[in-house]
Scaffold this motif. Structure first.
Motif, PDB file in Angstrom:
ATOM      1  N   ILE A  14      27.209 -24.486   4.457  1.00  0.00           N
ATOM      2  CA  ILE A  14      26.202 -25.475   4.063  1.00  0.00           C
ATOM      3  C   ILE A  14      25.136 -25.572   5.146  1.00  0.00           C
ATOM      4  O   ILE A  14      25.401 -25.314   6.327  1.00  0.00           O
ATOM      5  N   LYS A  17      33.013 -22.963   2.258  1.00  0.00           N
ATOM      6  CA  LYS A  17      31.614 -22.985   1.851  1.00  0.00           C
ATOM      7  C   LYS A  17      30.698 -23.175   3.053  1.00  0.00           C
ATOM      8  O   LYS A  17      30.944 -24.013   3.907  1.00  0.00           O
ATOM      9  N   ASP A  24      31.074 -33.073  -8.387  1.00  0.00           N
ATOM     10  CA  ASP A  24      30.181 -32.748  -7.281  1.00  0.00           C
ATOM     11  C   ASP A  24      30.856 -33.013  -5.935  1.00  0.00           C
ATOM     12  O   ASP A  24      31.811 -33.782  -5.849  1.00  0.00           O
ATOM     13  N   LYS A  66      24.417 -33.684  -1.353  1.00  0.00           N
ATOM     14  CA  LYS A  66      25.103 -33.498  -2.625  1.00  0.00           C
ATOM     15  C   LYS A  66      25.092 -32.023  -3.016  1.00  0.00           C
ATOM     16  O   LYS A  66      24.045 -31.382  -3.028  1.00  0.00           O
ATOM     17  N   TYR A  67      26.284 -31.491  -3.349  1.00  0.00           N
ATOM     18  CA  TYR A  67      26.409 -30.119  -3.819  1.00  0.00           C
ATOM     19  C   TYR A  67      27.013 -30.152  -5.228  1.00  0.00           C
ATOM     20  O   TYR A  67      28.206 -30.403  -5.410  1.00  0.00           O
TER      21      TYR A  67
END
Length: 393
Positions: free
Chosen positions: A235, A233, A264, A248-249
């Motif tokens: 970011i 991923k 999360d 926070k994702y």
């Protein structure tokens, strides 16, 4: 509609103790408990739901010393995007059962068992789906990356959704009523206490709250609905982030074992120690050595910044430890209020390994000086003489 002041919501003042805040929340939570609205109209249930959310959000902030400090300083803006507390606060991420368990103890509030948020809407507990576990990822970045922001690609392992059963845990997708909870999704227990019979409720360990279990477990995930996978991923780390802050994702955590939402992913920022700078908030500190001659006569020196070198003037007669501020060359504020400064501390380097000729010249120079050239030394000697005179007298 503008948010009400959190202190007003709980009915406490800014000097309230942790115990006072907890008591105020308990009182408000009891007031809007779903059991009180079992026979109420849909409109009344909806209003109670909103009130409870408001009360809970206020408690989440005021019961946490760090968040409370941020709120006292910046108000509601602290928890908006870009605010000081935005990265680790989500007013909608709470579980009513957990709240009552923590405040009242034992999973019961003294009513007929708290069944979660569904009590407001009239739906049964079996509709609950347990989310997957949250994950934590430590991301190490440089000071330069923290100052300017950076895009990073991370890889991590998690329990993802089984592709063979689509996360249901059931082969061919066929399920049956859970025999453990009889399809209720929860297991209710009773305990006698001096206050009477107390009821509590827990999520069924076999169906995880759905009320259904596989007729035949998926042979690939053994009925869990999850399988190990590697996630990659990209970011974005915002400029100005500090060591220990979290990003926070939502939904990037582990998959649920009953078809619920993913947990999360919390990315904890770790900033590598820097060879030159020490960070304190939005300011950067560094020590710059200067020669004895520069300290005495003054001059110019090059000072490092995160944007390249900068030439600054050293005043004549600079003493070791003197501070100089370079405005606007520090860290960008996460709140968008400009940038910090670089604080330079000058240290005078004593020359070593002198030749005989250099020593001779230095000695002659020293002999040419008088008391007026050494204000601190002269003042200290006077104080010492006065001290001993007072002692003798």
């Amino acid at each position: 509609m503008a948010k009400r002041d959190y202190y007003e919501v709980l009915g406490v003042d800014k000097n309230a103790s942790e115990d006072d805040i907890k008591k105020a929340f308990k009182k408000a939570a009891m007031k809007y408990h779903p059991d009180r609205f079992a026979n109420a109209s849909d409109a009344e249930k909806k209003e109670a739901e909103e009130k409870f959310k408001e009360v809970n959000e206020a408690y989440q902030v005021l019961s946490d010393s760090k968040r409370k400090q941020q709120y006292d300083q910046f108000g509601h803006a602290a928890f908006e995007p870009g605010g000081a507390g935005f990265s680790d606060f989500d007013p909608n991420s709470f579980d009513f059962g957990d709240i009552f368990s923590n405040i009242f103890g034992g999973g019961s509030s003294g009513f007929g068992g708290f069944e979660g948020f569904s009590g407001f809407g009239g739906s049964s507990r079996r509709s609950y789906v347990e989310p997957g576990n949250d994950l934590r990822y430590n991301l190490e970045i440089t000071l330069e990356e923290a100052a300017k922001g950076v895009e990073k690609t991370i890889k991590y392992k998690r329990d993802g959704k089984c592709e063979f059963c689509n996360g249901t845990g059931a082969e061919d997708g066929k399920t049956k009523t859970c025999p453990t909870c009889n399809g209720q999704g929860t297991i209710r227990t009773q305990q006698r206490t001096i206050l009477g019979v107390m009821q509590s409720q827990t999520i069924c360990p076999d169906c995880h709250g759905t009320g259904k279990v596989p007729e035949k477990k998926c042979k690939h995930c053994h009925g869990t609905g999850t399988a190990k996978e590697i996630v990659e991923k990209k970011i974005n780390v915002p400029a100005g982030i500090d060591d220990g802050q979290k990003l926070k994702y939502t939904g990037l955590g582990e998959a649920s074992q009953n078809g619920g939402p993913n947990g999360d992913l919390y990315i904890v920022i770790r900033i590598k120690p820097h060879d030159i700078f020490i960070r304190e908030g939005e300011n950067l500190y560094c020590e710059v050595p200067i020669s004895y001659a520069t300290a005495v006569l003054g001059g110019e020196v090059e000072v490092p910044t995160l944007n390249g070198k900068k030439t600054v003037k050293v005043p004549e007669g600079t003493e070791s430890g003197k501070l100089l501020k370079i405005s606007g060359e520090g860290i960008k504020s996460l709140r968008g209020y400009g940038k910090g400064d670089i604080i330079v501390k000058f240290t005078i380097e004593t020359p070593k390994k002198l030749t005989d000729k250099q020593k001779e010249l230095l000695q002659k120079f020293e002999e040419s000086l008088s008391d007026k050239n050494y204000e601190q030394k002269t003042s200290f000697i006077k104080k010492v003489k006065k001290f001993f005179k007072d002692v003798i007298d």
